[in-house]
Motif scaffolding. Structure first.
Motif, short mmCIF file in Angstrom:
data_model
loop_
_atom_site.label_atom_id
_atom_site.label_comp_id
_atom_site.label_asym_id
_atom_site.label_seq_id
_atom_site.Cartn_x
_atom_site.Cartn_y
_atom_site.Cartn_z
N LEU A 51 0.80 -1.22 0.00
CA LEU A 51 0.00 0.00 0.00
C LEU A 51 0.84 1.28 0.00
N TYR A 52 2.07 1.19 0.50
CA TYR A 52 2.85 2.43 0.61
C TYR A 52 4.26 2.31 0.03
N LEU A 53 5.09 1.44 0.62
CA LEU A 53 6.50 1.39 0.22
C LEU A 53 6.69 0.93 -1.22
N GLY A 54 6.03 -0.16 -1.59
CA GLY A 54 6.20 -0.71 -2.93
C GLY A 54 5.88 0.27 -4.04
N GLN A 144 -4.77 -3.81 -10.08
CA GLN A 144 -5.19 -5.13 -9.58
C GLN A 144 -5.19 -5.20 -8.05
N ILE A 145 -4.58 -4.20 -7.40
CA ILE A 145 -4.50 -4.23 -5.94
C ILE A 145 -5.78 -3.59 -5.39
N THR A 146 -6.85 -4.34 -5.45
CA THR A 146 -8.17 -3.86 -5.05
C THR A 146 -8.42 -4.15 -3.57
N PHE A 147 -9.48 -3.55 -3.05
CA PHE A 147 -9.87 -3.83 -1.67
C PHE A 147 -10.15 -5.31 -1.48
N LEU A 148 -10.88 -5.92 -2.42
CA LEU A 148 -11.21 -7.34 -2.32
C LEU A 148 -9.95 -8.19 -2.27
N HIS A 149 -8.98 -7.85 -3.10
CA HIS A 149 -7.72 -8.61 -3.15
C HIS A 149 -6.98 -8.53 -1.82
N GLY A 309 -9.40 -10.44 -9.88
CA GLY A 309 -8.03 -9.97 -9.86
C GLY A 309 -7.33 -10.15 -8.54
N THR A 310 -7.16 -11.37 -8.03
CA THR A 310 -6.45 -11.53 -6.79
C THR A 310 -5.10 -12.20 -6.98
#
Length: 330
Positions: A51-54, A144-149, A309-310
């Motif tokens: 969420l932050y560093l990457g 692809q980094i969704t809430f569901l994932h 998209g997980t």
């Protein structure tokens, strides 16, 4: 005030000691099972990175090309999932379990210890699967980094650590066995897709992946629901069944909404994907076109489907320049 803080700290330590003391003594010898703290730190590092560093580390870098790594990773998880399902079957589900009210065997019999081992292995596979999101970050597939994932990948390891720690086996392990059965299909699909466009003809069934996930949640919820209609059941940890039922129902709703938005209304195209498709390019995910991306073949315009998209991947685009050339002529 200071005294109140000390009392709160003392109570917190007492609760922590109580929770750790209640863990199954047979599981405490396994890696990362002595305390929930290391597992929680791993998940916090995972969330911080994805969420932050990457994204910030990759902001001014080109995306990594990880085709070979993803192929090895996906097929490794296929083999691991097959092994886990087999061990669950041999540890009780195909031998002594009734598929109804099955208590946790707390003995030190070979079969009971085998169930403890595979229960831990299932949990540890959830730690390995955190790499799904790491691949997204390194390949700059932020869409692809969704809430569901993220919710799915962070909730599963945390909740299953407690499930394995207290109840390695019994009714609660049905959820794990079904989940791994689905992952055999899912990671096999991703492995083929990551291998490149030449395998696209074998991936006609990609739109059914979400349907397979929905079937999983229905089976898990139905199995857990049996408990509420039994006159008596000696399963030792009914709270785990309550959580599994809620988990299955909650994710069934989320995936059903995904299905409706993706395949019925076709509203799952992200802004980035929309912009790219207008410029004759496609969104990449494990070798398959997804999120309603436009797949251009020989200058013709086709709608393609969405897939959950997980997990990792990429897509391909054929003769998109031909299509753009015709647009420019027009």
């Amino acid at each position: 005030m200071l005294q109140e803080i000390r009392e709160i700290g003392t109570h917190a330590v007492a609760i922590y000691d109580y929770l750790v003391a209640g863990l199954d003594p047979r599981i405490k010898g396994y890696f990362l099972m002595q305390s929930p703290i290391p597992m929680s730190l791993i998940l916090l590092c995972y969330l911080s990175f994805v969420l932050y560093l990457g994204p910030r580390l990759m902001a001014n870098r080109k995306p990594f090309q990880l085709k070979e790594a993803m192929i090895v990773y996906n097929f490794f998880l296929v083999a691991l999932s097959i092994y886990i399902v087999y061990e669950f079957l041999m540890s009780g589900w195909a031998t002594t379990y009734t598929w109804r009210c099955d208590a946790v065997d707390t003995s030190d019999s070979p079969q009971a210890l085998r169930m403890v081992q595979v229960a831990w292995l299932f949990w540890f596979s959830k730690i390995i699967e955190l790499m799904d999101t790491i691949f997204f970050v390194l390949r700059k597939k932020h869409g692809q980094i969704t809430f569901l994932h993220i919710f799915h990948h962070s909730l599963m390891p945390w909740t299953w650590w407690w499930g394995v720690g207290y109840a390695p086996g019994g009714m609660g392990s049905f959820h794990a066995m079904v989940n791994c059965s689905v992952h055999i299909i899912m990671y096999f699909y991703y492995g083929l897709a990551a291998a490149g466009p030449r395998f696209q003809k074998f991936l006609w069934w990609k739109k059914y992946m979400t349907a397979i996930q929905l079937i999983q949640f229905v089976l898990v919820s139905i199995h857990a629901t049996q408990y509420y209609f039994m006159d008596s059941c000696d399963y030792q940890f009914p709270i785990i069944l309550h959580l599994i039922w809620m988990y299955g129902t909650f994710f069934f709703v989320l995936f059903s909404n995904f299905w409706v938005q993706a395949y019925v209304k076709g509203k799952r195209l992200p802004k980035q994907a929309a912009s790219q498709s207008q410029n004759g390019t496609a969104v990449y995910k494990n070798g398959t076109c997804h999120e309603n991306c436009k797949h251009h073949e020989n200058g013709k315009h086709h709608e393609n489907g969405i897939k959950y998209g997980t997990t990792n991947g990429c897509s391909h685009h054929e003769n998109g320049s031909t299509h753009m050339g015709k647009m420019k002529k027009a």
